[in-house]
Motif scaffolding. Sequence first.
Motif, PDB file in Angstrom:
ATOM      1  N   PHE A 142     -31.260  52.038  81.758  1.00 49.11           N
ATOM      2  CA  PHE A 142     -31.531  50.737  82.355  1.00 49.11           C
ATOM      3  C   PHE A 142     -32.945  50.710  82.948  1.00 49.11           C
ATOM      4  O   PHE A 142     -33.543  51.763  83.179  1.00 49.11           O
ATOM      5  CB  PHE A 142     -30.490  50.427  83.431  1.00 49.11           C
ATOM      6  N   HIS A 143     -33.464  49.517  83.224  1.00 48.77           N
ATOM      7  CA  HIS A 143     -34.813  49.369  83.787  1.00 48.77           C
ATOM      8  C   HIS A 143     -34.998  50.195  85.052  1.00 48.77           C
ATOM      9  O   HIS A 143     -36.052  50.786  85.264  1.00 48.77           O
ATOM     10  CB  HIS A 143     -35.117  47.895  84.087  1.00 48.77           C
ATOM     11  N   GLU A 144     -33.988  50.240  85.874  1.00 46.90           N
ATOM     12  CA  GLU A 144     -34.103  50.930  87.160  1.00 46.90           C
ATOM     13  C   GLU A 144     -33.932  52.448  87.066  1.00 46.90           C
ATOM     14  O   GLU A 144     -34.101  53.158  88.042  1.00 46.90           O
ATOM     15  CB  GLU A 144     -33.094  50.357  88.165  1.00 46.90           C
TER      16      GLU A 144
ATOM     17  N   HIS B  81     -29.563  52.065  74.987  1.00 46.73           N
ATOM     18  CA  HIS B  81     -30.195  51.200  75.967  1.00 46.73           C
ATOM     19  C   HIS B  81     -29.121  50.271  76.542  1.00 46.73           C
ATOM     20  O   HIS B  81     -28.292  49.751  75.795  1.00 46.73           O
ATOM     21  CB  HIS B  81     -31.292  50.359  75.317  1.00 46.73           C
TER      22      HIS B  81
END
Length: 138
Positions: A36-38, A9
Amino acid sequence: MIGLLIMTHGELAKGYLSASELISGKAENIDSLGLFHETSIEDFKEAAAEKIQMLDQGEGVLVFCDIFGASPYNVTAQNYHLLKGKVNYRSVTGVNLPMVIEAICSRETMELDQLAQYIQTVGKEGIKELFETMERKD
């Protein structure tokens, strides 16, 4: 030479790669991949499959993941059916820096299955508590 891929992560994978290069020098046939979040899981899965295939030079690839059962691990497991018969790879979770360094140093003298087992031992044995270690020496 066995290829090495570190999947975690965030930037952690890149950090392990950077730290290993600081300690043991620039290594060949090793890469990192962060989630990543995106990043969609599908894109992450495709990127992982591409990197695993790219790192395979015929002796297989050892994939390090940060957490058992989390997305990097799950993506590695999902890619098994896609890569079966194309790439021989193993995945070890709970990556830590001693595991990465030892894999870099040992991957030319071991088979993939042997390296995967050895690296698990290195990871487990590298976990120590300072004062417990000092008490044993007294």
